[in-house]
Scaffold this motif. Structure first.
Motif, PDB file in Angstrom:
ATOM      1  N   GLU A   1       0.243  -5.821 -10.019  1.00  0.00           N
ATOM      2  CA  GLU A   1       0.910  -6.628 -11.038  1.00  0.00           C
ATOM      3  C   GLU A   1       0.384  -6.301 -12.437  1.00  0.00           C
TER       4      GLU A   1
ATOM      5  N   THR B   1      13.719   3.119  -5.991  1.00  0.00           N
ATOM      6  CA  THR B   1      13.306   2.031  -5.111  1.00  0.00           C
ATOM      7  C   THR B   1      12.859   0.838  -5.945  1.00  0.00           C
ATOM      8  N   PRO B   2      13.331  -0.364  -5.632  1.00  0.00           N
ATOM      9  CA  PRO B   2      12.894  -1.547  -6.390  1.00  0.00           C
ATOM     10  C   PRO B   2      11.388  -1.767  -6.279  1.00  0.00           C
ATOM     11  N   ILE B   3      10.804  -2.270  -7.349  1.00  0.00           N
ATOM     12  CA  ILE B   3       9.368  -2.542  -7.395  1.00  0.00           C
ATOM     13  C   ILE B   3       9.078  -3.860  -6.677  1.00  0.00           C
ATOM     14  N   ASP B   4       7.999  -3.855  -5.909  1.00  0.00           N
ATOM     15  CA  ASP B   4       7.589  -5.074  -5.205  1.00  0.00           C
ATOM     16  C   ASP B   4       6.084  -4.986  -4.978  1.00  0.00           C
ATOM     17  N   SER B   5       5.313  -5.206  -6.036  1.00  0.00           N
ATOM     18  CA  SER B   5       3.868  -5.014  -5.956  1.00  0.00           C
ATOM     19  C   SER B   5       3.228  -6.025  -5.011  1.00  0.00           C
ATOM     20  N   PRO B   6       2.283  -5.562  -4.164  1.00  0.00           N
ATOM     21  CA  PRO B   6       1.710  -6.448  -3.155  1.00  0.00           C
ATOM     22  C   PRO B   6       0.498  -7.228  -3.611  1.00  0.00           C
TER      23      PRO B   6
ATOM     24  N   PHE C   1       4.644   0.187  -5.969  1.00  0.00           N
ATOM     25  CA  PHE C   1       5.575   0.044  -4.855  1.00  0.00           C
ATOM     26  C   PHE C   1       4.819  -0.633  -3.704  1.00  0.00           C
ATOM     27  N   GLY C   2       5.118  -1.883  -3.455  1.00  0.00           N
ATOM     28  CA  GLY C   2       4.364  -2.614  -2.437  1.00  0.00           C
ATOM     29  C   GLY C   2       4.747  -2.290  -1.015  1.00  0.00           C
ATOM     30  N   ILE C   3       5.693  -1.415  -0.806  1.00  0.00           N
ATOM     31  CA  ILE C   3       6.194  -1.109   0.535  1.00  0.00           C
ATOM     32  C   ILE C   3       5.082  -0.517   1.387  1.00  0.00           C
TER      33      ILE C   3
END
Length: 266
Positions: free
Chosen positions: A131, A121-126, A109-111
């Protein structure tokens, strides 16, 4: 007697193995290093990123691996490649486990803006490390048997004192950002895995964290007060981080041993 195969024999899977054995289950551990004769279960030594995974007739399989170096190559060797080898190996197994649980991280979770994060919650790796973990999770979803990912927050417990050391060494005149922090005691991480293995059906993934995010500097003051050190003040507002809420684990009925970081785990 049901057979649990533990891929990785670190502190987490050792606890998982102990809990399984306490209920009269059998355990075999797969590990990169040499067999440890002090452990109370059978072990096999092999490199799971390169070798074929043995068909041991596992009833359930728990994969909890760790990277020996914090590089992209180290992460791929620890997380991504072993799951690819597992998928290849299962094609030749005579019997498949009824459940596979693979340990991942809430790093996916990049948040970092202080928002609530739960299982939906949608995944959004930072970053690349996240990744690689997501690539591992994708391989889990391709396994030919019921499989799930448990995304752990910051593990604490015996021998894990990085946060305490950081708190005691912080310069009161140059405080870090007061972000939300999320913790899970290693005993609860193991307990949650055993709890999920007992469920009839599993979701695709679970956040495994205690249900009470805490501001980072509040954690620092907790350690500093215990050591008789001056507290950090004034306390800046909480900005950033993420508030992890383990909604699916809560709904499954899991009861935390340490429901927050101040309840005795430290």
């Amino acid at each position: 007697m049901s057979l649990l195969v533990c891929a990785g024999v670190g502190s987490l899977n050792r606890r998982v193995a102990g809990l399984w054995q306490a209920h009269q289950g059998e355990v075999i551990g797969l590990r990169r290093g040499p067999v440890d004769p002090d452990l109370a279960f059978a072990q096999q030594s092999l490199d799971l990123s390169q070798a074929a995974w043995p068909d041991l007739g596992a009833d359930v399989l728990v994969v909890a691996l760790s990277a020996h170096e914090r590089t992209e190559a180290g992460y791929r060797a620890a997380y991504q490649l072993p799951l690819l080898r597992l998928a290849e190996s299962m094609a030749g197994w005579h019997a498949l486990p009824s459940k596979v649980i693979v340990v991942s991280s809430t790093r996916v979770f990049g948040i970092d803006d202080g928002r609530r994060v739960d299982d939906d919650t949608p995944i959004d790796s930072p970053d690349r490390f996240g990744e690689i973990l997501l690539a591992m999770e994708s391989s889990v979803r391709q396994l030919p048997c019921p499989s799930t990912v448990v995304r752990l927050s910051g593990i604490y417990g015996p021998g894990r004192d990085w946060l305490k050391r950081t708190a005691l060494a912080v310069d009161p005149n140059h405080l870090p950002a007061n972000k939300w922090t999320n913790r899970i005691h290693v005993d609860d991480a193991a307990g949650a895995i055993i709890h999920l293995l007992a469920q009839e059906q599993l979701a695709e993934s679970y956040v495994v964290s205690d249900p009470e995010p805490i501001p980072l500097l509040q954690m620092y003051n907790f350690f500093r007060q215990r050591e008789g050190m001056p507290l950090l003040h004034p306390m800046p507002a909480v900005q950033g981080g993420k508030c992890l809420i383990p909604t699916r684990l809560q709904a499954s009925g899991y009861q935390w041993i340490y429901p927050n970081a101040f309840s005795g785990g430290y």
